[in-house]
Design a protein around this motif. Sequence first.
Motif, PDB file in Angstrom:
ATOM      1  N   ARG A 196       0.837  -1.202   0.000  1.00 23.53           N
ATOM      2  CA  ARG A 196       0.000   0.000   0.000  1.00 23.53           C
ATOM      3  C   ARG A 196       0.873   1.255   0.000  1.00 23.53           C
ATOM      4  NH1 ARG A 196      -5.692  -1.753   0.126  1.00 23.53           N
ATOM      5  NH2 ARG A 196      -6.115   0.465   0.216  1.00 23.53           N
ATOM      6  N   ASP A 197       0.349   2.333  -0.606  1.00 25.75           N
ATOM      7  CA  ASP A 197       1.047   3.623  -0.658  1.00 25.75           C
ATOM      8  C   ASP A 197       0.909   4.300   0.703  1.00 25.75           C
ATOM      9  OD1 ASP A 197       2.002   6.162  -1.087  1.00 25.75           O
ATOM     10  OD2 ASP A 197       0.718   6.599  -2.816  1.00 25.75           O
ATOM     11  N   ARG A 198       1.993   4.371   1.446  1.00 20.48           N
ATOM     12  CA  ARG A 198       1.964   4.911   2.807  1.00 20.48           C
ATOM     13  C   ARG A 198       2.093   6.431   2.856  1.00 20.48           C
ATOM     14  NH1 ARG A 198       1.500   0.832   6.113  1.00 20.48           N
ATOM     15  NH2 ARG A 198       1.765  -1.196   5.126  1.00 20.48           N
ATOM     16  N   SER A 199       2.133   7.059   1.682  1.00 19.04           N
ATOM     17  CA  SER A 199       2.230   8.522   1.657  1.00 19.04           C
ATOM     18  C   SER A 199       0.858   9.192   1.612  1.00 19.04           C
ATOM     19  CB  SER A 199       3.054   8.976   0.443  1.00 19.04           C
ATOM     20  OG  SER A 199       2.345   8.727  -0.760  1.00 19.04           O
ATOM     21  N   VAL A 200      -0.213   8.381   1.486  1.00 14.26           N
ATOM     22  CA  VAL A 200      -1.575   8.925   1.399  1.00 14.26           C
ATOM     23  C   VAL A 200      -2.470   8.244   2.431  1.00 14.26           C
ATOM     24  CG1 VAL A 200      -3.558   9.350  -0.119  1.00 14.26           C
ATOM     25  CG2 VAL A 200      -1.265   9.225  -1.087  1.00 14.26           C
ATOM     26  N   ILE A 201      -3.203   9.065   3.187  1.00 17.86           N
ATOM     27  CA  ILE A 201      -4.165   8.547   4.165  1.00 17.86           C
ATOM     28  C   ILE A 201      -5.547   9.108   3.835  1.00 17.86           C
ATOM     29  CG2 ILE A 201      -4.862   8.463   6.594  1.00 17.86           C
ATOM     30  CD1 ILE A 201      -1.910   8.776   7.352  1.00 17.86           C
ATOM     31  N   CYS A 202      -6.508   8.216   3.670  1.00 15.91           N
ATOM     32  CA  CYS A 202      -7.887   8.605   3.408  1.00 15.91           C
ATOM     33  C   CYS A 202      -8.657   8.530   4.728  1.00 15.91           C
ATOM     34  CB  CYS A 202      -8.513   7.675   2.366  1.00 15.91           C
ATOM     35  SG  CYS A 202     -10.222   8.074   1.965  1.00 15.91           S
ATOM     36  N   VAL A 203      -9.209   9.663   5.149  1.00 19.34           N
ATOM     37  CA  VAL A 203      -9.917   9.743   6.429  1.00 19.34           C
ATOM     38  C   VAL A 203     -11.416   9.578   6.193  1.00 19.34           C
ATOM     39  CG1 VAL A 203     -10.392  11.177   8.448  1.00 19.34           C
ATOM     40  CG2 VAL A 203      -8.147  11.283   7.347  1.00 19.34           C
ATOM     41  N   ILE A 230     -21.217  15.160  20.529  1.00 19.24           N
ATOM     42  CA  ILE A 230     -19.961  14.577  20.024  1.00 19.24           C
ATOM     43  C   ILE A 230     -19.010  15.701  19.625  1.00 19.24           C
ATOM     44  CG2 ILE A 230     -18.895  13.071  18.295  1.00 19.24           C
ATOM     45  CD1 ILE A 230     -21.656  11.685  18.046  1.00 19.24           C
ATOM     46  N   GLY A 231     -17.977  15.896  20.421  1.00 15.97           N
ATOM     47  CA  GLY A 231     -16.954  16.886  20.122  1.00 15.97           C
ATOM     48  C   GLY A 231     -15.733  16.199  19.529  1.00 15.97           C
ATOM     49  N   PRO A 232     -14.738  16.979  19.100  1.00 18.89           N
ATOM     50  CA  PRO A 232     -13.518  16.406  18.502  1.00 18.89           C
ATOM     51  C   PRO A 232     -12.810  15.393  19.395  1.00 18.89           C
ATOM     52  CG  PRO A 232     -13.557  18.788  18.239  1.00 18.89           C
ATOM     53  CD  PRO A 232     -14.698  18.442  19.146  1.00 18.89           C
ATOM     54  N   ALA A 247     -14.584  17.875   8.367  1.00 20.78           N
ATOM     55  CA  ALA A 247     -13.531  18.042   7.355  1.00 20.78           C
ATOM     56  C   ALA A 247     -12.832  19.392   7.516  1.00 20.78           C
ATOM     57  CB  ALA A 247     -14.124  17.910   5.952  1.00 20.78           C
ATOM     58  N   MET A 248     -13.600  20.442   7.757  1.00 21.83           N
ATOM     59  CA  MET A 248     -13.007  21.780   7.947  1.00 21.83           C
ATOM     60  C   MET A 248     -12.118  21.805   9.197  1.00 21.83           C
ATOM     61  SD  MET A 248     -13.792  23.657   5.432  1.00 21.83           S
ATOM     62  CE  MET A 248     -13.216  25.201   6.076  1.00 21.83           C
ATOM     63  N   TYR A 249     -12.602  21.195  10.265  1.00 18.93           N
ATOM     64  CA  TYR A 249     -11.839  21.141  11.510  1.00 18.93           C
ATOM     65  C   TYR A 249     -10.502  20.417  11.293  1.00 18.93           C
ATOM     66  CZ  TYR A 249     -10.658  20.077  16.378  1.00 18.93           C
ATOM     67  OH  TYR A 249     -10.003  19.973  17.579  1.00 18.93           O
ATOM     68  N   LEU A 250     -10.557  19.270  10.629  1.00 18.73           N
ATOM     69  CA  LEU A 250      -9.337  18.501  10.363  1.00 18.73           C
ATOM     70  C   LEU A 250      -8.383  19.254   9.447  1.00 18.73           C
ATOM     71  CD1 LEU A 250     -10.844  14.922   9.888  1.00 18.73           C
ATOM     72  CD2 LEU A 250      -9.501  15.759  11.830  1.00 18.73           C
ATOM     73  N   SER A 251      -8.934  19.919   8.447  1.00 19.74           N
ATOM     74  CA  SER A 251      -8.108  20.684   7.515  1.00 19.74           C
ATOM     75  C   SER A 251      -7.314  21.756   8.255  1.00 19.74           C
ATOM     76  CB  SER A 251      -8.999  21.316   6.443  1.00 19.74           C
ATOM     77  OG  SER A 251      -8.228  22.090   5.564  1.00 19.74           O
ATOM     78  N   ARG A 252      -7.972  22.438   9.181  1.00 16.94           N
ATOM     79  CA  ARG A 252      -7.284  23.491   9.953  1.00 16.94           C
ATOM     80  C   ARG A 252      -6.176  22.933  10.835  1.00 16.94           C
ATOM     81  NH1 ARG A 252     -12.692  25.388  11.323  1.00 16.94           N
ATOM     82  NH2 ARG A 252     -13.361  26.850   9.717  1.00 16.94           N
ATOM     83  N   LEU A 253      -6.343  21.691  11.290  1.00 20.59           N
ATOM     84  CA  LEU A 253      -5.312  21.064  12.121  1.00 20.59           C
ATOM     85  C   LEU A 253      -4.132  20.554  11.295  1.00 20.59           C
ATOM     86  CD1 LEU A 253      -7.325  18.803  14.615  1.00 20.59           C
ATOM     87  CD2 LEU A 253      -6.161  20.939  15.143  1.00 20.59           C
ATOM     88  N   ILE A 254      -4.431  20.032  10.095  1.00 18.91           N
ATOM     89  CA  ILE A 254      -3.419  19.331   9.303  1.00 18.91           C
ATOM     90  C   ILE A 254      -2.596  20.250   8.405  1.00 18.91           C
ATOM     91  CG2 ILE A 254      -3.093  17.541   7.534  1.00 18.91           C
ATOM     92  CD1 ILE A 254      -5.661  16.208   8.719  1.00 18.91           C
ATOM     93  N   ARG A 255      -3.226  21.236   7.779  1.00 20.20           N
ATOM     94  CA  ARG A 255      -2.508  22.122   6.839  1.00 20.20           C
ATOM     95  C   ARG A 255      -1.250  22.753   7.436  1.00 20.20           C
ATOM     96  NH1 ARG A 255      -5.007  22.603   2.026  1.00 20.20           N
ATOM     97  NH2 ARG A 255      -7.279  22.419   2.009  1.00 20.20           N
ATOM     98  N   PRO A 256      -1.302  23.269   8.673  1.00 21.46           N
ATOM     99  CA  PRO A 256      -0.087  23.877   9.237  1.00 21.46           C
ATOM    100  C   PRO A 256       1.090  22.904   9.384  1.00 21.46           C
ATOM    101  CG  PRO A 256      -2.020  24.531  10.495  1.00 21.46           C
ATOM    102  CD  PRO A 256      -2.458  23.457   9.554  1.00 21.46           C
ATOM    103  N   LEU A 257       0.807  21.597   9.292  1.00 18.23           N
ATOM    104  CA  LEU A 257       1.868  20.595   9.412  1.00 18.23           C
ATOM    105  C   LEU A 257       2.593  20.362   8.090  1.00 18.23           C
ATOM    106  CD1 LEU A 257      -0.085  17.987  11.592  1.00 18.23           C
ATOM    107  CD2 LEU A 257       1.470  19.797  12.382  1.00 18.23           C
TER     108      LEU A 257
END
Length: 199
Positions: A79-86, A119-121, A154-164
């Motif tokens: 499997r391609d370990r450079s891509v993660i589908c959430v 249900i919170g994060p 999706a928006m919440y996760l995007s805000r967490l992940i993009r800065p990385l």
Amino acid sequence: MPGSLTPALERLAGRFASMPGIGRKSALRLAYHVLEMDESEVREFADALLCAKESIHICPVCMNFCEGALCPVCADASRDRSVICVVEDSKAVKAIEDLNEYRGLFHILHGVISPVDGIGPEKLKIKELLARLTPEVREVILATNPSVEGEATAMYLSRLIRPLGVKVTRLAYGLPVGATLEYADGVTLLKAFEGRTEI
């Protein structure tokens, strides 16, 4: 009719009715079906329930259900370990895997952010996802459902992940194949325009 069922039958129907998508009539139909089964079939059915509950656990990497040390996807070295589908749940993994097109990894959130349902994060498998974002991971595909809760998650996760420094993408959606424009709702039509591609 109330009172026409024996206590044991009422209890059995009640257990079926407690499952998602099973109404009272369907629950009674299933309960009566169980009564018509041979005793050996009933024992086999009960054994399958107990076996599933006892042997299936959560994969420590992707949070999917599995029986071994890792789920089959995480254990697959090809499997391609450079891509993660959430995704929201394991059912979504099955749907994507059935396409036989995606070769990356998965991460299951076990729900979506839904303040109305309490249900919170913190109740989702988000910190486990962030822990997986090593330099090897180049892209995270957010494949939550196109619902209000799915979009918010999706928006919440995007805000967490993009800065990385990881690329974040969202599954395209809009008009289904064979749809007629005049019958499409406004949101679907808007998403179709926003997700248009060059041909």
